[in-house]
Every structure is written in structure tokens, then in C-alpha cells.
Design a protein around this motif. Structure first.
Motif, PDB file in Angstrom:
ATOM      1  N   ASP A 103       0.849  -1.194   0.000  1.00 30.31           N
ATOM      2  CA  ASP A 103       0.000   0.000   0.000  1.00 30.31           C
ATOM      3  C   ASP A 103       0.885   1.244   0.000  1.00 30.31           C
ATOM      4  O   ASP A 103       2.029   1.196   0.436  1.00 30.31           O
ATOM      5  CB  ASP A 103      -0.883   0.033   1.259  1.00 30.31           C
ATOM      6  CG  ASP A 103      -1.943  -1.046   1.235  1.00 30.31           C
ATOM      7  OD1 ASP A 103      -2.078  -1.698   0.179  1.00 30.31           O
ATOM      8  OD2 ASP A 103      -2.607  -1.239   2.266  1.00 30.31           O
ATOM      9  N   ASP A 105       0.431   3.965   1.738  1.00 29.54           N
ATOM     10  CA  ASP A 105       0.260   4.878   2.870  1.00 29.54           C
ATOM     11  C   ASP A 105       1.312   4.724   3.966  1.00 29.54           C
ATOM     12  O   ASP A 105       1.224   5.352   5.006  1.00 29.54           O
ATOM     13  CB  ASP A 105      -1.141   4.707   3.467  1.00 29.54           C
ATOM     14  CG  ASP A 105      -1.424   3.273   3.866  1.00 29.54           C
ATOM     15  OD1 ASP A 105      -0.497   2.441   3.766  1.00 29.54           O
ATOM     16  OD2 ASP A 105      -2.553   2.977   4.273  1.00 29.54           O
ATOM     17  N   GLN A 107       1.841   2.236   5.886  1.00 27.44           N
ATOM     18  CA  GLN A 107       1.438   1.417   7.031  1.00 27.44           C
ATOM     19  C   GLN A 107       2.229   0.118   7.110  1.00 27.44           C
ATOM     20  O   GLN A 107       2.476  -0.397   8.183  1.00 27.44           O
ATOM     21  CB  GLN A 107      -0.054   1.067   6.934  1.00 27.44           C
ATOM     22  CG  GLN A 107      -0.966   2.177   7.360  1.00 27.44           C
ATOM     23  CD  GLN A 107      -2.388   1.665   7.499  1.00 27.44           C
ATOM     24  OE1 GLN A 107      -3.087   1.467   6.523  1.00 27.44           O
ATOM     25  NE2 GLN A 107      -2.815   1.446   8.721  1.00 27.44           N
ATOM     26  N   ARG A 205       2.599  -3.440  11.790  1.00 24.73           N
ATOM     27  CA  ARG A 205       1.898  -2.488  10.944  1.00 24.73           C
ATOM     28  C   ARG A 205       1.781  -1.159  11.673  1.00 24.73           C
ATOM     29  O   ARG A 205       1.368  -1.107  12.824  1.00 24.73           O
ATOM     30  CB  ARG A 205       0.514  -3.024  10.623  1.00 24.73           C
ATOM     31  CG  ARG A 205      -0.214  -2.189   9.606  1.00 24.73           C
ATOM     32  CD  ARG A 205      -1.176  -3.071   8.867  1.00 24.73           C
ATOM     33  NE  ARG A 205      -2.327  -2.343   8.379  1.00 24.73           N
ATOM     34  CZ  ARG A 205      -2.539  -2.067   7.091  1.00 24.73           C
ATOM     35  NH1 ARG A 205      -1.665  -2.442   6.194  1.00 24.73           N
ATOM     36  NH2 ARG A 205      -3.614  -1.426   6.713  1.00 24.73           N
ATOM     37  N   ARG A 208      -1.101   5.038   9.219  1.00 26.96           N
ATOM     38  CA  ARG A 208      -1.044   5.774   7.970  1.00 26.96           C
ATOM     39  C   ARG A 208      -0.229   7.042   8.163  1.00 26.96           C
ATOM     40  O   ARG A 208      -0.411   7.743   9.146  1.00 26.96           O
ATOM     41  CB  ARG A 208      -2.479   6.179   7.619  1.00 26.96           C
ATOM     42  CG  ARG A 208      -2.795   6.047   6.184  1.00 26.96           C
ATOM     43  CD  ARG A 208      -4.273   6.342   5.990  1.00 26.96           C
ATOM     44  NE  ARG A 208      -4.729   5.586   4.842  1.00 26.96           N
ATOM     45  CZ  ARG A 208      -4.464   5.949   3.587  1.00 26.96           C
ATOM     46  NH1 ARG A 208      -3.787   7.039   3.338  1.00 26.96           N
ATOM     47  NH2 ARG A 208      -4.863   5.202   2.593  1.00 26.96           N
TER      48      ARG A 208
HETATM   49 MG    MG Z   1      -3.835   1.712   4.803  1.00 26.55          MG
END
Ligand code: MG
Ligand code: UDP
Length: 319
Positions: A103, A105, A107, A205, A208
Motif C-alpha cells: 500500500d 500509505d 502502514q 503495521r 497511515r
Molecule cells: Mg492503509
């Protein structure tokens, strides 16, 4: 073995806040891995614009102009995360040796890529990134997401627990994946079906880095429905078993009614009748809904519509 050519595939939808922060991080990662001799110097960062309505495509074009390692493709409209990832993977499959989808972002821990590439060099064709914890997610996101995996498992869909779409896939597996023609996409479930040697690595994780989640509850529910219907017919079997139980109970009910009528004890049983009618019609509607969900999916599959349409590229694929 030659040093592999890596393509980092990143879906982006309305990500103008976070892309200027994370794109340089991905490029740094490419530089570092190439300097360590783990990947080739002509590795690429492939940004897939999923029909964004904000300035995302302008940012991608700018990045592509500034750094030849960065390339971008744009979907003709918003088709959703799974389709964007697939578009990127299929775009990359003939030019690269390995892809890592992630992704945009920030994360997912970018540094987990080192271990992914190590596992590939050690002989694995697929490496799943698995979240070790979910402290950074909100309570709601965490419980709904974990409930989602449990529900999928109960419904007979085999998925890698706590694995999102952060994974390394070799071009060999991608060429096989290209043979999976379904329109109803659930990549997390499809990649394990391809097979080949695979492993998982854990990463924490984070939150964001900027912007808001593009996965509201509505999209999560639709992903869950796609996941179940694309991987399993267990819900249809559950309906069948449930139908048998209900049929048996009604058979008993009929005998009971007959005996009661014959012995002359019948009274106006309005409440019990209403309850039974409501219950059975409710059950029937739910079952029809589940069957309808599958029929809808079959309908979509028979159309063989393209799963993504690329409207613009910053590079020439045939170079
Ligand atoms: Mg995300
Ligand atoms: N995304 C996409 N198309 C969509 C929705 C999301 O390409 O229709 C991308 C988004 O840009 C991000 C990734 O999918 O790179 C995951 O989305 P997000 O971070 O918003 O989801 P969350 O992490 O909150 O589940």
C-alpha cells in the motif's frame, strides 16, 4: 542466479497527501537493495493510479519525470484496490523477475522488503507479509478485520491469517496467476491457489503517514463477500444442511398437528402460526439472498469484462 529485477507495485487512490512522503521512501529502498547487490539497478517503482479524482496522477507523472526508476500507469476509472494491484502485477510480469505489492500509505513496514528478497533468493516464489500486531489500528478496524479472517475461515475460504496485500511474487507465479481469469478478484485467496514454494514473514503495521483510509466499512464488507464467494461454495452447502433440518422439523410439526387434530384438541393457535411463518420466510429470504449473491457473481463472470483498463502510462511497456 543473476540479481533479480524488482518491481514495487503500489496502488494509489486519492493519495495526494501521502504519496509525496512515501514514494521517496520506496525509491530509497530500491537504491539500498541495489547497493547491497540483492536486486538489479534497473529495478522499478510502479505506481498504479486507481482513477483518483485528486492530484495523484500529476504527482505520479512528476515523480516519473524526475526519476527514471519511477513509472506510473493510470486506470481509466476507480475499480478498487484488488483490480489496481492486479493491473500493476500484470503490467510488471514480463519485465521483472519479482514484484512486491504494498500500500502507498506507509502502514506496511518497508524494511520488511529486505527479508522478502532474502527469502526469494533462498528459493521461495511467494513471500507473504503477515502483520504481527495491530496496535496501531483502531479498536473497530482491528476487531472487524480479525472477525473477517475468522469468518472467512469458517466459510471455507483458505487465506493466510493477517496477511493483506503486502507480498513478494515471482514473475513465474505471476505468469500462472495470469491464467486465473475470474472477474471476482480476491488476490489473497488466489495467490495460494497458484501454489509453488512460499513462506511468510512478520512485520509490525504502523499508522497511515497521511490522508484517510480509502477502505470504509462498505468496501470491507464487499471484499469479504468477494473473498467468500470467490473461494468457497460452503455457504450454499450450509443452506442445504439448514434446509434439511427445517424440513425435518416441519415433518415432526405435521405429525404433531395431525395427532392434535385427530384427538380434537385443536385451538386457534395464531401466535405460534405467525412465529413459524415469520421464521421460515425469514430463513428463506436469507437463503435466496445467498444464492442470489452467487448467481450475481456467475452473471458477472459470464460477461468476461476486462478487469482493468489502463488509460495512461508514463513509460513504454515494450521498451
Ligand atoms: Mg492503509
Ligand atoms: N486503494 C485503491 N483503490 C481503492 C481504495 C484503495 O487503489 O478504491 C489503495 C489505497 O490508495 C492504498 C491501499 O489501496 O494504497 C489500501 O487502502 P487504505 O490504506 O485506505 O486501506 P486500509 O489500510 O485503511 O485498510
Amino acid at each position: 542466479m543473476n540479481t533479480p529485477r524488482l518491481y514495487i507495485v503500489v496502488p494509489c487512490y486519492n493519495e495526494q497527501e501521502v504519496l509525496p512522503i512515501t514514494a521517496p521512501m520506496f525509491l530509497d529502498k530500491l537504491g539500498q537493495l541495489a547497493a547491497e547487490g540483492k536486486i538489479s539497478a534497473d529495478s522499478r517503482l510502479l505506481l498504479v493510479d486507481d482513477g483518483s479524482r485528486d492530484g495523484t496522477w500529476d504527482i505520479i507523472s512528476g515523480l516519473a519525470e524526475a526519476d527514471e526508476r519511477c513509472i506510473g500507469i493510470r486506470q481509466s476509472r476507480n475499480r478498487g484496490h484488488q483490480n489496481a494491484v492486479l493491473a500493476g502485477l500484470m503490467e510488471a510480469k514480463d519485465s521483472c523477475d519479482i514484484t512486491i505489492s504494498i500500500d502507498c500509505d506507509g502502514q506496511d513496514d518497508i524494511n520488511a522488503m529486505d527479508r522478502m528478497v532474502d527469502e526469494y533468493l533462498g528459493g521461495c516464489e511467494v513471500v507473504y507479509g503477515v502483520r504481527s500486531e495491530r496496535k496501531s489500528d483502531s479498536f473497530f478496524k482491528r476487531t472487524t478485520a480479525q472477525g473477517f479472517y475468522k469468518f472467512l475461515a469458517a466459510m471455507g475460504a483458505e487465506v493466510v491469517y493477517n496477511h493483506a496485500d503486502y507480498r513478494l511474487i515471482s514473475s513465474r507465479v505471476l505468469r500462472e496467476l495470469a491464467g486465473f481469469k475470474e472477474v471476482n478478484l480476491y488476490l489473497r485467496g488466489m495467490v495460494p491457489l497458484v501454489g509453488f514454494k512460499s513462506t511468510s514473514i512478520e512485520y509490525a503495521r504502523a499508522e497511515r503517514l497521511a490522508g484517510d483510509s480509502k477502505y470504509p466499512l462498505r468496501k470491507m464488507l464487499s471484499l469479504a463477500a468477494d473473498g467468500i464467494t470467490s473461494l468457497s461454495v460452503k455457504p450454499l452447502r450450509l443452506i442445504m444442511s439448514f434446509g434439511i433440518v427445517v424440513a425435518f422439523l416441519s415433518f415432526v410439526g405435521v405429525i404433531w398437528a395431525l395427532i392434535a387434530a385427530l384427538s380434537g384438541r385443536t385451538v386457534a393457535g395464531w401466535a405460534s402460526m405467525t412465529c413459524i411463518i415469520c421464521f421460515v420466510s425469514g430463513v428463506q429470504l436469507i437463503c435466496l439472498g445467498i444464492i442470489g449473491e452467487y448467481i450475481g457473481k456467475i452473471y458477472m463472470e459470464t460477461k468476461h469484462r476486462p478487469r482493468y483498463i489502463i488509460s495512461e502510462r508514463t513509460w513504454d511497456k515494450n521498451d
